[in-house]
Motif scaffolding. Structure first.
Motif, short mmCIF file in Angstrom:
data_model
loop_
_atom_site.label_atom_id
_atom_site.label_comp_id
_atom_site.label_asym_id
_atom_site.label_seq_id
_atom_site.Cartn_x
_atom_site.Cartn_y
_atom_site.Cartn_z
N ASP A 1 0.84 -1.19 0.00
CA ASP A 1 0.00 0.00 0.00
C ASP A 1 0.88 1.25 0.00
OD1 ASP A 1 -2.04 -1.78 0.20
OD2 ASP A 1 -2.82 -1.05 2.09
N VAL A 2 0.47 2.25 -0.77
CA VAL A 2 1.17 3.54 -0.81
C VAL A 2 0.13 4.64 -0.66
CG1 VAL A 2 3.12 2.70 -2.18
CG2 VAL A 2 1.10 3.61 -3.33
N SER A 3 0.54 5.76 -0.11
CA SER A 3 -0.40 6.87 0.08
C SER A 3 -0.44 7.82 -1.12
CB SER A 3 -0.05 7.65 1.35
OG SER A 3 1.27 8.14 1.26
N ASP A 4 0.62 7.84 -1.91
CA ASP A 4 0.72 8.75 -3.06
C ASP A 4 0.35 8.00 -4.34
OD1 ASP A 4 1.34 10.64 -4.96
OD2 ASP A 4 3.46 10.77 -4.44
N VAL A 5 -0.60 8.52 -5.07
CA VAL A 5 -1.04 7.85 -6.30
C VAL A 5 0.09 7.74 -7.32
CG1 VAL A 5 -1.90 9.93 -7.47
CG2 VAL A 5 -2.95 7.70 -7.96
N GLN A 6 1.06 8.65 -7.29
CA GLN A 6 2.17 8.60 -8.24
C GLN A 6 3.09 7.40 -7.98
OE1 GLN A 6 2.22 10.40 -10.99
NE2 GLN A 6 0.35 11.38 -10.28
N GLU A 7 3.01 6.79 -6.81
CA GLU A 7 3.79 5.60 -6.49
C GLU A 7 3.03 4.31 -6.82
OE1 GLU A 7 5.27 5.61 -2.50
OE2 GLU A 7 5.59 7.77 -2.54
N ALA A 8 1.76 4.44 -7.15
CA ALA A 8 0.90 3.28 -7.40
C ALA A 8 1.26 2.60 -8.71
CB ALA A 8 -0.56 3.72 -7.43
N HIS A 9 0.80 1.35 -8.83
CA HIS A 9 0.93 0.64 -10.10
C HIS A 9 -0.12 1.20 -11.06
CE1 HIS A 9 1.63 -2.59 -12.93
NE2 HIS A 9 0.31 -2.71 -13.04
N PHE A 10 0.28 1.51 -12.30
CA PHE A 10 -0.65 2.07 -13.27
C PHE A 10 -1.08 1.02 -14.29
CE2 PHE A 10 1.73 6.12 -12.33
CZ PHE A 10 0.73 6.65 -11.54
N PHE A 11 -2.35 1.06 -14.61
CA PHE A 11 -2.92 0.26 -15.68
C PHE A 11 -3.20 1.20 -16.84
CE2 PHE A 11 -3.92 -1.77 -11.71
CZ PHE A 11 -3.74 -3.12 -11.96
N HIS A 12 -3.04 0.72 -18.06
CA HIS A 12 -3.21 1.60 -19.23
C HIS A 12 -4.60 1.56 -19.83
CE1 HIS A 12 0.90 2.93 -19.29
NE2 HIS A 12 1.25 1.69 -19.04
N THR A 13 -5.46 0.67 -19.29
CA THR A 13 -6.86 0.68 -19.72
C THR A 13 -7.74 0.50 -18.50
OG1 THR A 13 -7.03 -1.72 -20.07
CG2 THR A 13 -6.30 -0.38 -21.95
N HIS A 14 -8.94 1.06 -18.57
CA HIS A 14 -9.90 0.92 -17.49
C HIS A 14 -10.27 -0.54 -17.31
CE1 HIS A 14 -13.92 1.00 -15.62
NE2 HIS A 14 -13.38 1.97 -14.91
N GLU A 15 -10.40 -1.26 -18.42
CA GLU A 15 -10.78 -2.67 -18.36
C GLU A 15 -9.76 -3.50 -17.61
OE1 GLU A 15 -10.77 -0.80 -21.13
OE2 GLU A 15 -12.93 -0.59 -21.43
N ALA A 16 -8.47 -3.26 -17.84
CA ALA A 16 -7.42 -4.01 -17.14
C ALA A 16 -7.45 -3.72 -15.65
CB ALA A 16 -6.05 -3.68 -17.73
N ALA A 17 -7.64 -2.47 -15.28
CA ALA A 17 -7.71 -2.10 -13.87
C ALA A 17 -8.94 -2.73 -13.21
CB ALA A 17 -7.75 -0.58 -13.71
N LEU A 18 -10.05 -2.73 -13.91
CA LEU A 18 -11.27 -3.32 -13.37
C LEU A 18 -11.12 -4.82 -13.19
CD1 LEU A 18 -14.12 -2.72 -12.46
CD2 LEU A 18 -14.87 -3.00 -14.82
N ARG A 19 -10.51 -5.50 -14.16
CA ARG A 19 -10.26 -6.95 -14.02
C ARG A 19 -9.38 -7.24 -12.81
NH1 ARG A 19 -9.65 -6.84 -19.69
NH2 ARG A 19 -7.40 -6.78 -19.44
N ALA A 20 -8.35 -6.43 -12.62
CA ALA A 20 -7.45 -6.63 -11.46
C ALA A 20 -8.21 -6.40 -10.16
CB ALA A 20 -6.25 -5.69 -11.57
N ALA A 21 -9.04 -5.36 -10.10
CA ALA A 21 -9.80 -5.08 -8.88
C ALA A 21 -10.76 -6.23 -8.56
CB ALA A 21 -10.58 -3.77 -9.05
N ILE A 22 -11.42 -6.76 -9.56
CA ILE A 22 -12.34 -7.87 -9.37
C ILE A 22 -11.59 -9.11 -8.89
CG2 ILE A 22 -13.87 -9.49 -10.58
CD1 ILE A 22 -14.74 -7.02 -12.29
N GLU A 23 -10.46 -9.40 -9.50
CA GLU A 23 -9.68 -10.58 -9.12
C GLU A 23 -9.10 -10.45 -7.72
OE1 GLU A 23 -7.95 -14.40 -9.63
OE2 GLU A 23 -9.63 -13.36 -10.54
N LEU A 24 -8.59 -9.27 -7.36
CA LEU A 24 -8.07 -9.06 -6.01
C LEU A 24 -9.18 -9.20 -4.97
CD1 LEU A 24 -5.60 -6.12 -6.67
CD2 LEU A 24 -5.01 -8.44 -5.92
N HIS A 25 -10.35 -8.69 -5.29
CA HIS A 25 -11.49 -8.84 -4.37
C HIS A 25 -11.86 -10.31 -4.22
CE1 HIS A 25 -15.10 -7.77 -2.20
NE2 HIS A 25 -15.79 -8.56 -3.02
#
Length: 92
Positions: free
Chosen positions: A55-79
């Protein structure tokens, strides 16, 4: 045939490199998305040593996804794996 051919009969193309979903890393303005935990508001990043989550507090340190769909798939899988609930956040 409006929208497909111009008045001179030449076909028009509605493609723009900055929105090409087939080549998101080659875009002139790629979109970036991060995952934010709903419970704490922290963002998800990857540890360099073993690629596990941190976990990081600064969004600039976060892992970036280049599409909304990829980020959504990751969020669903992590959940699904029990890592909590996430919000997909567009990073400007």
């Amino acid at each position: 045939m409006d929208g497909v051919f111009g008045s001179d009969g030449v076909s028009l193309h509605f493609w723009a490199p900055e929105i090409d979903p087939a080549h998101p890393l080659e875009c002139t303005h790629p979109e970036r998305y991060a995952l934010r935990r709903l419970d704490s508001g922290s963002y998800i990043a990857l540890k360099k040593e073993d690629q596990s989550l941190r976990d990081v507090s600064d969004v600039q340190e976060a892992h970036f996804f280049h599409t909304h769909e990829a980020a959504l798939r990751a969020a669903i899988e992590l959940h699904r794996l029990g890592s909590g609930s996430f919000d997909v956040v567009k990073v400007d």
